[in-house]
Design an enzyme around this catalytic site. Sequence first.
Site, PDB file in Angstrom:
ATOM      1  N   ASN A   1       0.831  -1.215   0.000  1.00 52.21           N
ATOM      2  CA  ASN A   1       0.000   0.000   0.000  1.00 52.21           C
ATOM      3  C   ASN A   1       0.858   1.255   0.000  1.00 52.21           C
ATOM      4  OD1 ASN A   1      -3.062  -0.519   0.215  1.00 52.21           O
ATOM      5  ND2 ASN A   1      -2.174  -2.051   1.563  1.00 52.21           N
TER       6      ASN A   1
ATOM      7  N   HIS B   1      -8.358  -0.855   6.631  1.00 53.70           N
ATOM      8  CA  HIS B   1      -8.554  -2.136   7.310  1.00 53.70           C
ATOM      9  C   HIS B   1      -9.098  -3.142   6.290  1.00 53.70           C
ATOM     10  CE1 HIS B   1      -9.060  -4.718  10.772  1.00 53.70           C
ATOM     11  NE2 HIS B   1     -10.190  -5.114  10.224  1.00 53.70           N
TER      12      HIS B   1
HETATM   13  C1  GAR Z   1      -3.183  -4.466   4.299  1.00 55.69           C
HETATM   14  O1  GAR Z   1      -4.013  -5.467   3.795  1.00 55.69           O
HETATM   15  C2  GAR Z   1      -3.952  -3.618   5.298  1.00 55.69           C
HETATM   16  O2  GAR Z   1      -5.313  -3.509   4.992  1.00 55.69           O
HETATM   17  C3  GAR Z   1      -3.737  -4.408   6.550  1.00 55.69           C
HETATM   18  O3  GAR Z   1      -2.401  -4.836   6.509  1.00 55.69           O
HETATM   19  C4  GAR Z   1      -2.061  -5.064   5.140  1.00 55.69           C
HETATM   20  C5  GAR Z   1      -0.709  -4.409   4.881  1.00 55.69           C
HETATM   21  O4  GAR Z   1      -0.203  -4.763   3.625  1.00 55.69           O
HETATM   22  N1  GAR Z   1      -4.009  -3.589   7.731  1.00 55.69           N
HETATM   23  C6  GAR Z   1      -4.524  -4.077   8.851  1.00 55.69           C
HETATM   24  O5  GAR Z   1      -4.789  -5.260   9.003  1.00 55.69           O
HETATM   25  C7  GAR Z   1      -4.769  -3.035   9.940  1.00 55.69           C
HETATM   26  N2  GAR Z   1      -5.534  -3.592  11.007  1.00 55.69           N
HETATM   27  P1  GAR Z   1       0.992  -3.936   3.000  1.00 55.69           P
HETATM   28  O6  GAR Z   1       2.101  -3.825   4.053  1.00 55.69           O
HETATM   29  O7  GAR Z   1       1.441  -4.757   1.827  1.00 55.69           O
HETATM   30  O8  GAR Z   1       0.476  -2.578   2.591  1.00 55.69           O
END
Ligand code: GAR
Length: 191
Positions: free
Chosen positions: A14, A104
């Site tokens: 992200n 989230h």
């Molecule tokens: C994402 O899917 C985000 O929605 C989630 O962690 C992942 C991070 O991926 N966030 C949560 O679960 C917050 N409670 P990334 O490091 O590849 O962006």
Amino acid sequence: MIKLAIFASGNGTNAQRISEYFATSDTVKVDCIIYNRKDAYVAERAKRLNIPAHYFTRDDFYTNGRVLEYLKEHEIDWVILAGFLWLVPEEILKAFPNRIINIHPALLPKYGGKGMYGEHVHEAVIANHEKESGITIHIVDHQYDKGTTLFQAKCQLTDKDTPDTLAAKIHELEQTYFPVVIEKTVTNEAR
Ligand code: GAR
């Protein structure tokens, strides 16, 4: 320029997508990526994207005020939590009132709260045979996953879905919508 600081803990897909999205923007800039796990892959991504990345400790975040100091020095306007799992302390919430945005990987208020992150969310959704899941983008307050919702998008599930296939669907929604929702939210206020 509206300056964003991205907080991340892990892979950083992200953070990368948001940084690339705003790389050519005249109004919004990703100033820095801040991470709290030394070996987080997001640091590698930041290097490749040419965005300053800073590691900080739990003390820097909760006790000695270094993170807040850094955000102030850099004149950050908005904080974006992109895969960041620590509860934001009062001092930082106060310094950025309604200016911290989180993503989230579920349709809050379902599957939120402490311990509900990443694959744990997807495992719980599949275990409960849900017919749909999705993403929630929301303003951060002093509780996990409770602030005002800005946006939700859904995906459908079948009996064949696994935590991995669900994760892929969620990933696609995040990549599509998160940067756009950030842009809309931070620029609306500036008008
Ligand atoms: C994402 O899917 C985000 O929605 C989630 O962690 C992942 C991070 O991926 N966030 C949560 O679960 C917050 N409670 P990334 O490091 O590849 O962006």
